[in-house]
Design a protein around this motif. Structure first.
Motif, PDB file in Angstrom:
ATOM      1  N   PRO A  15      39.248  52.530  32.695  1.00 12.45           N
ATOM      2  CA  PRO A  15      38.523  51.555  33.612  1.00 12.45           C
ATOM      3  C   PRO A  15      37.906  50.512  32.620  1.00 12.45           C
ATOM      4  O   PRO A  15      37.805  49.466  33.157  1.00 12.45           O
ATOM      5  N   ALA A  16      37.775  50.542  31.491  1.00 17.84           N
ATOM      6  CA  ALA A  16      37.195  49.856  30.345  1.00 17.84           C
ATOM      7  C   ALA A  16      38.019  48.718  29.982  1.00 17.84           C
ATOM      8  O   ALA A  16      37.608  47.603  29.521  1.00 17.84           O
ATOM      9  N   VAL A  17      39.355  48.588  30.125  1.00 12.77           N
ATOM     10  CA  VAL A  17      40.477  47.781  29.822  1.00 12.77           C
ATOM     11  C   VAL A  17      41.094  47.551  31.059  1.00 12.77           C
ATOM     12  O   VAL A  17      41.510  48.201  32.086  1.00 12.77           O
ATOM     13  N   ASN A  18      41.166  46.205  31.331  1.00  9.55           N
ATOM     14  CA  ASN A  18      41.635  45.547  32.497  1.00  9.55           C
ATOM     15  C   ASN A  18      42.851  44.506  32.021  1.00  9.55           C
ATOM     16  O   ASN A  18      43.235  44.566  30.890  1.00  9.55           O
ATOM     17  N   TRP A  19      43.977  44.160  33.048  1.00  9.15           N
ATOM     18  CA  TRP A  19      44.905  43.263  32.717  1.00  9.15           C
ATOM     19  C   TRP A  19      44.521  41.801  31.900  1.00  9.15           C
ATOM     20  O   TRP A  19      45.505  41.530  31.166  1.00  9.15           O
ATOM     21  N   LEU A  20      43.441  41.502  32.476  1.00  7.71           N
ATOM     22  CA  LEU A  20      43.150  39.984  31.718  1.00  7.71           C
ATOM     23  C   LEU A  20      42.919  40.372  30.393  1.00  7.71           C
ATOM     24  O   LEU A  20      43.147  39.327  29.581  1.00  7.71           O
ATOM     25  N   ASP A  21      42.001  41.562  30.034  1.00  3.76           N
ATOM     26  CA  ASP A  21      41.839  41.623  28.522  1.00  3.76           C
ATOM     27  C   ASP A  21      43.173  41.536  27.666  1.00  3.76           C
ATOM     28  O   ASP A  21      43.151  41.389  26.634  1.00  3.76           O
ATOM     29  N   ALA A  22      44.095  42.491  28.118  1.00  2.09           N
ATOM     30  CA  ALA A  22      45.676  42.521  27.615  1.00  2.09           C
ATOM     31  C   ALA A  22      46.164  41.071  27.283  1.00  2.09           C
ATOM     32  O   ALA A  22      46.572  40.790  26.252  1.00  2.09           O
ATOM     33  N   ILE A  23      46.018  40.207  28.378  1.00  4.21           N
ATOM     34  CA  ILE A  23      46.649  38.918  28.150  1.00  4.21           C
ATOM     35  C   ILE A  23      45.817  38.063  27.326  1.00  4.21           C
ATOM     36  O   ILE A  23      46.329  37.348  26.499  1.00  4.21           O
ATOM     37  N   ILE A  61      53.048  45.203  29.775  1.00  7.12           N
ATOM     38  CA  ILE A  61      53.886  46.198  29.228  1.00  7.12           C
ATOM     39  C   ILE A  61      53.441  46.999  28.079  1.00  7.12           C
ATOM     40  O   ILE A  61      53.509  48.111  27.839  1.00  7.12           O
ATOM     41  N   TYR A  62      53.139  46.256  27.051  1.00  8.89           N
ATOM     42  CA  TYR A  62      52.887  46.548  25.872  1.00  8.89           C
ATOM     43  C   TYR A  62      51.259  47.453  25.692  1.00  8.89           C
ATOM     44  O   TYR A  62      51.286  48.177  25.231  1.00  8.89           O
ATOM     45  N   SER A  63      50.400  47.028  26.866  1.00 15.08           N
ATOM     46  CA  SER A  63      49.336  47.917  26.686  1.00 15.08           C
ATOM     47  C   SER A  63      49.111  48.623  28.003  1.00 15.08           C
ATOM     48  O   SER A  63      47.842  48.934  28.624  1.00 15.08           O
ATOM     49  N   ARG A  64      50.096  49.057  28.676  1.00 12.15           N
ATOM     50  CA  ARG A  64      50.112  50.027  29.732  1.00 12.15           C
ATOM     51  C   ARG A  64      49.477  51.082  29.850  1.00 12.15           C
ATOM     52  O   ARG A  64      48.649  51.576  30.728  1.00 12.15           O
ATOM     53  N   SER A  65      49.591  51.776  28.696  1.00 14.06           N
ATOM     54  CA  SER A  65      48.729  53.269  28.725  1.00 14.06           C
ATOM     55  C   SER A  65      47.270  52.940  28.525  1.00 14.06           C
ATOM     56  O   SER A  65      46.591  53.887  29.242  1.00 14.06           O
ATOM     57  N   LEU A  66      46.826  51.791  27.955  1.00 14.44           N
ATOM     58  CA  LEU A  66      45.536  51.486  27.725  1.00 14.44           C
ATOM     59  C   LEU A  66      44.920  50.975  29.268  1.00 14.44           C
ATOM     60  O   LEU A  66      43.618  51.102  29.257  1.00 14.44           O
ATOM     61  N   GLY A 124      46.617  39.509  39.735  1.00 11.53           N
ATOM     62  CA  GLY A 124      45.276  40.007  40.648  1.00 11.53           C
ATOM     63  C   GLY A 124      45.788  40.789  42.024  1.00 11.53           C
ATOM     64  O   GLY A 124      45.346  41.876  42.260  1.00 11.53           O
ATOM     65  N   ARG A 125      46.987  40.413  42.310  1.00 10.54           N
ATOM     66  CA  ARG A 125      47.638  41.051  43.884  1.00 10.54           C
ATOM     67  C   ARG A 125      48.357  42.010  43.103  1.00 10.54           C
ATOM     68  O   ARG A 125      48.395  43.270  44.030  1.00 10.54           O
ATOM     69  N   TYR A 126      48.913  42.213  42.408  1.00  8.55           N
ATOM     70  CA  TYR A 126      50.200  43.174  42.101  1.00  8.55           C
ATOM     71  C   TYR A 126      50.044  43.961  40.816  1.00  8.55           C
ATOM     72  O   TYR A 126      50.852  44.729  40.378  1.00  8.55           O
ATOM     73  N   HIS A 127      48.780  44.063  40.019  1.00  7.84           N
ATOM     74  CA  HIS A 127      48.556  44.433  39.006  1.00  7.84           C
ATOM     75  C   HIS A 127      48.666  45.985  39.144  1.00  7.84           C
ATOM     76  O   HIS A 127      48.978  46.739  38.184  1.00  7.84           O
ATOM     77  N   ARG A 128      48.189  46.577  40.085  1.00  4.08           N
ATOM     78  CA  ARG A 128      48.308  48.058  40.216  1.00  4.08           C
ATOM     79  C   ARG A 128      49.452  48.442  40.574  1.00  4.08           C
ATOM     80  O   ARG A 128      50.046  49.445  40.089  1.00  4.08           O
ATOM     81  N   ASP A 129      50.315  47.647  41.237  1.00 11.72           N
ATOM     82  CA  ASP A 129      51.721  47.962  41.397  1.00 11.72           C
ATOM     83  C   ASP A 129      52.633  48.089  40.113  1.00 11.72           C
ATOM     84  O   ASP A 129      53.468  48.888  39.748  1.00 11.72           O
ATOM     85  N   LEU A 130      52.221  47.307  39.096  1.00 10.75           N
ATOM     86  CA  LEU A 130      52.863  47.049  37.774  1.00 10.75           C
ATOM     87  C   LEU A 130      52.499  48.433  37.004  1.00 10.75           C
ATOM     88  O   LEU A 130      53.122  48.822  36.213  1.00 10.75           O
ATOM     89  N   LEU A 131      51.153  48.881  36.977  1.00  7.12           N
ATOM     90  CA  LEU A 131      50.464  50.102  36.311  1.00  7.12           C
ATOM     91  C   LEU A 131      51.285  51.409  36.726  1.00  7.12           C
ATOM     92  O   LEU A 131      51.679  52.209  35.991  1.00  7.12           O
ATOM     93  N   ASN A 132      51.641  51.269  38.271  1.00 11.36           N
ATOM     94  CA  ASN A 132      52.050  52.477  38.793  1.00 11.36           C
ATOM     95  C   ASN A 132      53.670  52.801  38.891  1.00 11.36           C
ATOM     96  O   ASN A 132      54.172  53.685  39.234  1.00 11.36           O
TER      97      ASN A 132
END
Length: 288
Positions: free
Chosen positions: A128-136, A119-124, A279-287
């Protein structure tokens, strides 16, 4: 005759390659190394961004990370010293509540910040260079390092203030700190998905875990509880963590009830589940 001369000409035009010369494939940088370097650079950038936004915009900055646990420990020590003469273990209220509050606070801070990483890094995360694992990982590393430094300073100050003379079991203390970090990461990763998919889960989780401070051995000793309460609270992993850390500072404290294996299995199970769900729902979280 023509074909023979043509082939001879082609052979003369081909450059000779020495057997000792490195091949083109060998001179190319490893793609895996490049990806790892980019991921590390992204994580560091996210850590610096959070440091500037969280601590750089408030007066005092990092000082508040130190003052918050100190104020809580002083409040607990002063309040309970008015009701009872001696703490449940040892002679210092400061040391007793410090060894219980800091590991609990470390878990609580890491689990909460990790849960809100996407949620904190949703805009970033749209880049493509940033993924959810990097944020965590960025939030995990930053908050782990911050809490370790705070714990070192606070415990060191309390140890000097109470004139502690017993030998600290440093390996046991580090085990307790490591378990608090891993458990916070596992719980936070699962909650990161659930909070993104179900916005009400954030409020529900805060209500469910509100009594956790009282049920994690911060204010009491596990051995002083009734048998039924011990049987129930043993399944709370935090009571194992506070027991391990407390035993590192009190050589006379019997922490045989604690289980590193149980806390590790529970933490790794939660972490595995959280990574699979993310891994399964990260696209749904961003959209969303």
């Amino acid at each position: 005759m023509t074909n023979t001369s043509t082939n001879a000409g082609d052979a003369r035009r081909k450059p000779r390659v020495s057997a000792n010369a490195p091949s083109l494939e060998a001179r190319r940088p490893s793609g895996g190394t490049q990806r790892h370097f980019k991921a590390l650079r992204t994580i560091v950038a996210l850590m610096l961004r959070e440091m500037s936004t969280r601590y750089g915009r408030t007066p005092g900055g990092y000082i508040w990370s130190l003052l918050e646990p100190v104020a809580a420990i002083l409040f607990l020590s002063f309040g309970f010293s008015l009701m009872i003469r001696t703490p449940p273990l040892g002679t210092s209220f400061l040391l007793f509540y410090t060894t219980g509050y800091l590991p609990f606070g470390m878990y609580n801070n890491i689990s909460n910040t990790t849960a809100k990483a996407t949620i904190y890094s949703r805009s970033l995360l749209k880049f493509p260079a940033v993924n959810w694992l990097d944020a965590i990982l960025a939030r995990l590393f930053l908050n782990s390092l911050t809490n370790i430094v705070v714990m070192f300073i606070v415990i060191g100050g309390v140890w000097v203030a109470v004139d502690g003379r017993s030998v600290i079991d440093l390996p046991s203390a580090l085990v307790g700190v490591g378990l608090a970090i891993i458990l916070g990461l596992g719980v936070g990763t699962v909650n990161s998905v659930l909070m993104g998919l179900y916005p009400l889960w954030s409020l529900t989780w805060s209500i469910i875990t509100r009594p956790l401070f009282l049920a994690s051995g911060v204010l009491f000793l596990f051995r002083d509880l009734p048998p039924l309460a011990r049987d129930i609270l043993w399944y709370n992993p935090l009571i194992h963590i506070t027991g391990i850390v407390r035993a590192a500072f009190y050589s006379s404290y019997d922490a045989s009830y604690t289980s590193v294996t149980y806390v590790m299995l529970l933490s790794m199970t939660l972490l595995t589940l959280g990574l699979i769900l993310m891994g399964r729902y990260h696209r749904d979280l961003l959209n969303d």
